[in-house]
Write a protein that holds these residues in place. Structure first.
Motif, PDB file in Angstrom:
ATOM      1  N   UNK A 263      39.931  14.288  -0.529  1.00  9.93           N
ATOM      2  CA  UNK A 263      41.137  15.125  -0.540  1.00  9.93           C
ATOM      3  C   UNK A 263      41.949  14.775  -1.775  1.00  9.93           C
ATOM      4  N   UNK A 264      42.023  15.689  -2.703  1.00  9.24           N
ATOM      5  CA  UNK A 264      42.727  15.434  -3.952  1.00  9.24           C
ATOM      6  C   UNK A 264      43.960  16.318  -4.043  1.00  9.24           C
ATOM      7  N   UNK A 265      45.104  15.684  -4.336  1.00 10.22           N
ATOM      8  CA  UNK A 265      46.348  16.428  -4.542  1.00 10.22           C
ATOM      9  C   UNK A 265      46.608  16.506  -6.037  1.00 10.22           C
ATOM     10  N   UNK A 266      46.577  17.716  -6.556  1.00 14.30           N
ATOM     11  CA  UNK A 266      46.747  17.928  -7.997  1.00 14.30           C
ATOM     12  C   UNK A 266      47.177  19.371  -8.199  1.00 14.30           C
ATOM     13  N   UNK A 267      48.190  19.579  -9.016  1.00 18.23           N
ATOM     14  CA  UNK A 267      48.548  20.975  -9.292  1.00 18.23           C
ATOM     15  C   UNK A 267      48.849  21.233 -10.760  1.00 18.23           C
ATOM     16  N   UNK A 268      48.644  20.240 -11.607  1.00 15.82           N
ATOM     17  CA  UNK A 268      48.804  20.476 -13.036  1.00 15.82           C
ATOM     18  C   UNK A 268      50.241  20.456 -13.515  1.00 15.82           C
ATOM     19  N   UNK A 355      54.782  11.293 -12.710  1.00 17.40           N
ATOM     20  CA  UNK A 355      55.807  10.725 -13.598  1.00 17.40           C
ATOM     21  C   UNK A 355      55.706  11.386 -14.967  1.00 17.40           C
ATOM     22  N   UNK A 356      56.170  12.624 -15.033  1.00 16.08           N
ATOM     23  CA  UNK A 356      56.134  13.401 -16.284  1.00 16.08           C
ATOM     24  C   UNK A 356      54.724  13.436 -16.854  1.00 16.08           C
ATOM     25  N   UNK A 357      53.760  13.704 -15.977  1.00 19.42           N
ATOM     26  CA  UNK A 357      52.355  13.666 -16.374  1.00 19.42           C
ATOM     27  C   UNK A 357      51.608  14.803 -15.678  1.00 19.42           C
ATOM     28  N   UNK A 358      51.206  15.790 -16.436  1.00 16.07           N
ATOM     29  CA  UNK A 358      50.524  16.950 -15.856  1.00 16.07           C
ATOM     30  C   UNK A 358      49.124  16.617 -15.363  1.00 16.07           C
ATOM     31  N   UNK A 359      48.605  15.449 -15.740  1.00 14.49           N
ATOM     32  CA  UNK A 359      47.276  15.065 -15.249  1.00 14.49           C
ATOM     33  C   UNK A 359      47.360  14.266 -13.957  1.00 14.49           C
ATOM     34  N   UNK A 360      48.581  13.973 -13.530  1.00 11.81           N
ATOM     35  CA  UNK A 360      48.739  13.076 -12.383  1.00 11.81           C
ATOM     36  C   UNK A 360      48.129  13.679 -11.119  1.00 11.81           C
ATOM     37  N   UNK A 361      47.441  12.826 -10.379  1.00  9.34           N
ATOM     38  CA  UNK A 361      46.873  13.242  -9.097  1.00  9.34           C
ATOM     39  C   UNK A 361      46.648  12.013  -8.232  1.00  9.34           C
ATOM     40  N   UNK A 362      46.460  12.277  -6.980  1.00 11.58           N
ATOM     41  CA  UNK A 362      46.084  11.210  -6.060  1.00 11.58           C
ATOM     42  C   UNK A 362      45.032  11.786  -5.125  1.00 11.58           C
ATOM     43  N   UNK A 363      44.057  10.971  -4.770  1.00 13.45           N
ATOM     44  CA  UNK A 363      42.937  11.485  -3.971  1.00 13.45           C
ATOM     45  C   UNK A 363      42.508  10.424  -2.973  1.00 13.45           C
ATOM     46  N   UNK A 364      42.053  10.902  -1.822  1.00  8.88           N
ATOM     47  CA  UNK A 364      41.624  10.026  -0.739  1.00  8.88           C
ATOM     48  C   UNK A 364      40.166  10.306  -0.411  1.00  8.88           C
ATOM     49  N   UNK A 365      39.438   9.244  -0.121  1.00  9.43           N
ATOM     50  CA  UNK A 365      38.011   9.400   0.160  1.00  9.43           C
ATOM     51  C   UNK A 365      37.668   8.930   1.563  1.00  9.43           C
ATOM     52  N   UNK A 366      36.933   9.799   2.266  1.00  9.44           N
ATOM     53  CA  UNK A 366      36.332   9.413   3.543  1.00  9.44           C
ATOM     54  C   UNK A 366      34.875   9.877   3.517  1.00  9.44           C
ATOM     55  N   UNK A 367      34.234   9.660   2.375  1.00  6.33           N
ATOM     56  CA  UNK A 367      32.862  10.136   2.174  1.00  6.33           C
ATOM     57  C   UNK A 367      31.882   9.438   3.095  1.00  6.33           C
ATOM     58  N   UNK A 368      30.796  10.123   3.362  1.00  8.39           N
ATOM     59  CA  UNK A 368      29.717   9.528   4.124  1.00  8.39           C
ATOM     60  C   UNK A 368      28.903   8.593   3.245  1.00  8.39           C
TER      61      UNK A 368
END
Lengths: 368, 57
Positions: A263-268, A355-368
């Motif tokens: 699950x990645x949160x990113x919107x540019x 933080x004033x960064x258009x590349x900023x994102x956070x993502x969570x992994x629960x992969x198999x």
């Protein structure tokens, strides 16, 4: 007036070659997620060199064992008619695989999504694997279907006849009536495409075996030729003894299926809003992030890209690290400890933002 | 490649590991034996590697 029962394997439409779904499935026909290679949350269209077990395009993992950097992976726009994307593997060198080497692409299908197949019982259903593949190489290629602990394995082969041309392949597999096949949120069935597998882990195609395999004996090694390409898309695993039309899904539906595992949160934007929470120290705040899709399990990791910060209406405190707090998290919400150098007010609520960064994102992994 | 991290969870300090993924990305995970990332980290340590120390304790 009763009309009785009709048992059919496929129903053909008036369109030449058009076949309706087999089995009982009108939805969930395709047990593969992201079979059309549309979703790429981690890397977008960038070419990456995965480490062993890394996932690149959503749900597609990489065996890169034992040596690193033998191939790259990218989401490609080279695709057969009816598709817009494929997963592209490019060999990085002319590497001769050793007996125990394993280079593959694979997908673990969650047990909940294969439970109805009845594998491991006398009622095991026959399945058909179909996919579109293209390579700069020709010849016999291989792969395997296996269970979570590697005690049940079905190697298969297929032939690529023309170089640099997409061809559709179909593999029909009689369901396994023995072995243990998980039916919950663990690893149900693994679908593997060999790219170069040593003799120890290559088995006779077309039969179930208790020996762990990752491909079929005699299969072509993609990593054996520098610059060799291997494209794959339209991957479908369905109930029945023949391949039916690919189950296209709406983009949002496919994305949500993928978000169960990553699950990645990113919107540019420069100041993406991620979540809120209180500071429990002058250096730490516990931020709650609500998942829009429940994940398969409590996430096991969090990945931060770019600069994030904690904000409470005035100063933005740049985060130095983010970490998931497992005993406070669940498949529905993640609690993230955001660490800053100093300056937070204990008990005050902060917002985790870009933080004033258009590349900023956070993502969570629960992969198999 | 790996760096230790101590954070202040709800019930006290917790040990985590940060992995530099390159391209400005960092993945962190708790030091728990059933965590697949932690298992990979332990394998990396067993191969003779040493993580960077934690900055905040």
């Amino acid at each position: 007036m009763p009309y009785g029962n009709i048992n059919v394997d496929t129903v053909t439409t008036s369109t030449t070659g058009g076949i309706l779904g087999a089995g009982d499935a009108s939805t969930m026909k395709n047990r593969i997620i992201n079979g059309a290679m549309v979703i790429s949350q981690r890397n977008g269209t960038s070419t990456v060199t995965p480490a062993n077990a890394d996932v690149t395009l959503d749900r597609w993992g990489s065996n890169m064992y034992p040596n690193a950097s033998k191939y790259t992976v990218a989401q490609s726009t080279t695709a057969p008619v009816g598709f817009n994307n494929s997963l592209l593997v490019t060999s990085s060198s002319a590497y001769s695989v050793g007996a125990t080497d394993i280079y593959t692409q694979f997908q673990w299908i969650e047990g909940y999504n294969t439970a109805d197949l009845g594998w491991g019982t006398v009622n095991a259903k026959t399945v058909t694997l179909s996919f579109w593949v293209r390579s700069s190489l020709t010849g016999t290629f291989g792969g395997v279907i296996f269970n979570a602990d590697g005690t049940r394995n079905y190697p298969y082969t297929y032939t690529i006849s023309s170089a640099n041309t997409f061809e559709q392949k179909t593999i029909t597999i009689a369901g396994d009536t023995t072995g243990t096949w998980l039916t919950t949120n663990g690893r149900g069935i693994g679908v593997v495409f060999g790219l170069g597998v040593g003799t120890t882990y290559s088995g006779t195609a077309g039969a179930w075996s208790g020996t762990p395999y990752y491909s079929a004996t005699g299969a072509t090694s993609v990593v054996g030729t520098s610059g060799a390409t291997f494209y794959i898309t339209g991957v479908q695993l369905e109930v029945g003894s023949s391949a039916t039309g690919f189950e296209y899904r709406q983009y949002q539906q496919e994305l949500a299926l993928c978000q169960r595992y990553y699950y990645k949160m990113y919107n540019g934007s420069q100041y993406i809003r991620i979540g809120f929470g209180p500071a429990n120290a002058t250096t730490d705040a516990l931020i709650t992030v609500f998942m829009q899709t429940p994940m398969r399990a409590t996430p096991t990791s969090v990945t931060q890209t770019g600069s994030l910060g904690l904000w409470a209406g005035a100063t933005v405190y740049a985060t130095t690290a983010t970490a998931i707090i497992p005993n406070s998290s669940s498949p529905f919400t993640a609690v993230v400890d955001a660490t800053v150098a100093s300056g937070l007010t204990v008990g005050a609520t902060y917002q985790l933002i870009g933080n004033s960064d258009a590349t900023a994102s956070i993502a969570f992994s629960a992969e198999l | 490649m790996y760096k230790l991290l101590t954070v202040k969870g709800m019930f006290g300090d917790e040990q985590h590991i940060i992995r530099n993924d390159g391209n400005g990305s960092y993945t962190s995970f708790p030091a728990q034996e059933d965590n697949p990332n932690y298992q990979a980290y332990l394998k990396w340590v067993a191969e003779g590697n040493t993580p960077e120390p934690a900055e905040n304790t």
